[in-house]
Motif scaffolding. Structure first.
Motif, short mmCIF file in Angstrom:
data_model
loop_
_atom_site.label_atom_id
_atom_site.label_comp_id
_atom_site.label_asym_id
_atom_site.label_seq_id
_atom_site.Cartn_x
_atom_site.Cartn_y
_atom_site.Cartn_z
N PRO A 277 36.87 40.71 27.69
CA PRO A 277 36.18 41.53 26.68
C PRO A 277 34.82 40.99 26.26
CG PRO A 277 38.50 41.26 26.12
CD PRO A 277 38.23 40.33 27.26
N SER B 38 44.33 50.59 33.47
CA SER B 38 45.53 51.18 34.07
C SER B 38 45.32 52.62 34.53
CB SER B 38 46.68 51.13 33.06
OG SER B 38 46.32 51.84 31.87
N ALA B 39 44.09 53.06 34.61
CA ALA B 39 43.80 54.45 34.97
C ALA B 39 44.35 54.79 36.36
CB ALA B 39 42.31 54.71 34.94
N ARG C 126 39.50 54.48 28.15
CA ARG C 126 39.47 53.42 27.16
C ARG C 126 38.39 53.68 26.11
NH1 ARG C 126 39.44 47.24 28.88
NH2 ARG C 126 37.77 47.88 30.29
N ALA C 127 37.28 54.30 26.53
CA ALA C 127 36.19 54.56 25.59
C ALA C 127 35.35 55.71 26.12
CB ALA C 127 35.32 53.32 25.41
N ALA D 244 40.20 53.19 31.58
CA ALA D 244 41.15 52.15 31.20
C ALA D 244 41.54 51.35 32.45
CB ALA D 244 42.39 52.79 30.59
N THR E 23 33.33 44.71 25.80
CA THR E 23 34.08 45.74 26.51
C THR E 23 34.13 47.00 25.64
OG1 THR E 23 35.46 44.15 27.69
CG2 THR E 23 36.32 46.38 27.46
N ARG F 177 38.25 55.17 16.61
CA ARG F 177 38.91 54.02 17.23
C ARG F 177 37.93 52.99 17.79
NH1 ARG F 177 43.70 56.98 20.80
NH2 ARG F 177 44.96 57.71 19.05
N ILE G 287 35.34 50.08 23.67
CA ILE G 287 36.62 50.52 23.14
C ILE G 287 36.36 51.62 22.11
CG2 ILE G 287 38.69 49.84 21.86
CD1 ILE G 287 38.28 46.99 22.85
#
Length: 331
Positions: free
Chosen positions: A208, A180-181, A155-156, A178, A113, A104, A115
């Motif tokens: 980003p 929203s963590a 997120r990564a 992320a 950013t 991904r 990812i």
């Protein structure tokens, strides 16, 4: 004359042999075969072989693998296990060997950013095929990579094995949270994988193309710490960029460090003064002692909050830096 010609021909033959083989065994066929075997595994999207025995660059065999969306833990593990078993059987002595597996990942240089995920396994051989992660280590690391990426808090992530200067079975893990963590999700991830308690956690704020990144190792990257980083970034604002680290596990360094690059321009002296005075009061909650450096167009302010540090050689403190050293350093 004939003797000179004979010597020249002999030297040319030696040079040609050196260029052709460079003293390294020919393992291109084995490298291509391993690439084909990995490419045929379920869950693999691509597998690109990079093989080189250039005259001055050494011998290298790197396999870059991209996992398909929907790959399972078992399929990812098979990639690591198969590569290591086949690579060791082929005897890549004297080679620099690496397996790089992506999942991904976004292949866009304009996006800074983090990812997606990447796991890298390195093997540097001299005259033997010992060293580097075992096939079971590589399989376990691949399973761990996919399980971490399944968390809504992530997120990564990056996994490197072995860790720098670590034993063959060591690995270093970095996780980017992320936006929203939530703390319960991060805690669940750590409880499920205890080694993540020594991982580096990245808190990423901003667009980003120009994110501001805070790396945390040791403390739990909770909502309070994430909100603090957001306030620091917001306070710096358009005046510059900021980067920070907190590591309470490394006993050889200060716990935290912050660097703020203040934008240049005719108002820079006044601007750096404003940024320093606005940002500094927010920094102690990152953890003390904390090394701080503000870099401007004409001024460079550097001191240690909650610690004691002399100016580095060749650096003459400005009146602003002198004031801050007297106020915040503990000597």
């Amino acid at each position: 004359m004939t003797l000179q010609i004979t010597r020249c021909i002999a030297l040319l033959m030696v040079w040609a042999i050196a260029i052709a083989g460079c003293g390294f065994p020919d393992r291109r066929g084995a490298a291509e075969s391993i690439g084909a075997d990995i490419r045929a595994l379920p869950g693999v999207k691509t597998a690109d072989v990079h093989y080189d025995t250039s005259f001055d660059g050494g011998a290298h065999f790197h396999l870059h693998v991209t996992l398909a969306e929907g790959v399972t833990d078992a399929q990812a593990a098979a990639v690591g296990r198969t590569f290591v078993d086949k690579m060791r059987a082929a005897d890549f002595a004297s080679f620099d060997v690496a397996l790089k597996v992506s999942y991904r990942e976004v292949d866009d240089l304009s996006i800074r950013t983090p990812i997606g995920a990447r796991a890298e396994f390195s093997y540097t051989f001299t005259n033997s095929t010992d060293g580097g992660p075992s096939s079971s280590d590589a399989a376990d690391s691949m399973t761990l990579t996919l399980q971490i990426m399944q968390s809504p808090a992530v997120r990564a992530m990056w996994l490197t094995a072995p860790a720098y200067l670590g034993p063959a079975n060591s690995r270093r893990i970095t996780v980017a949270l992320a936006p929203s963590a939530h703390d319960p999700d991060i805690a669940a991830l750590m409880n499920g994988h205890p080694e993540l308690r020594t991982a580096t956690w990245q808190i990423v704020v901003g667009p980003p193309t120009g994110p501001e990144i805070y790396r945390v190792r040791g403390p739990f990257p909770d909502a309070q710490r994430r909100a603090l980083w957001q306030r620091i970034v917001d306070t710096v604002g358009a005046a510059g960029s900021v980067d920070a680290d907190t590591d309470t596990l490394d006993q050889q360094a200060v716990h935290s460090s912050v660097q703020v690059n203040v934008s240049g321009g005719p108002d820079n002296p006044r601007q750096i003064d404003q940024v320093v005075r606005a940002v500094t009061p927010l920094l102690p909650d990152l953890g003390l002692p904390l090394h701080v450096r503000f870099i401007g167009n004409t001024d460079d302010v550097e001191f240690t909050l909650g610690g004691c540090e002399s100016p580095r050689p060749g650096h003459t403190p400005s009146p602003l830096e002198t004031e801050l050293r007297q106020r915040f350093q503990r000597c």
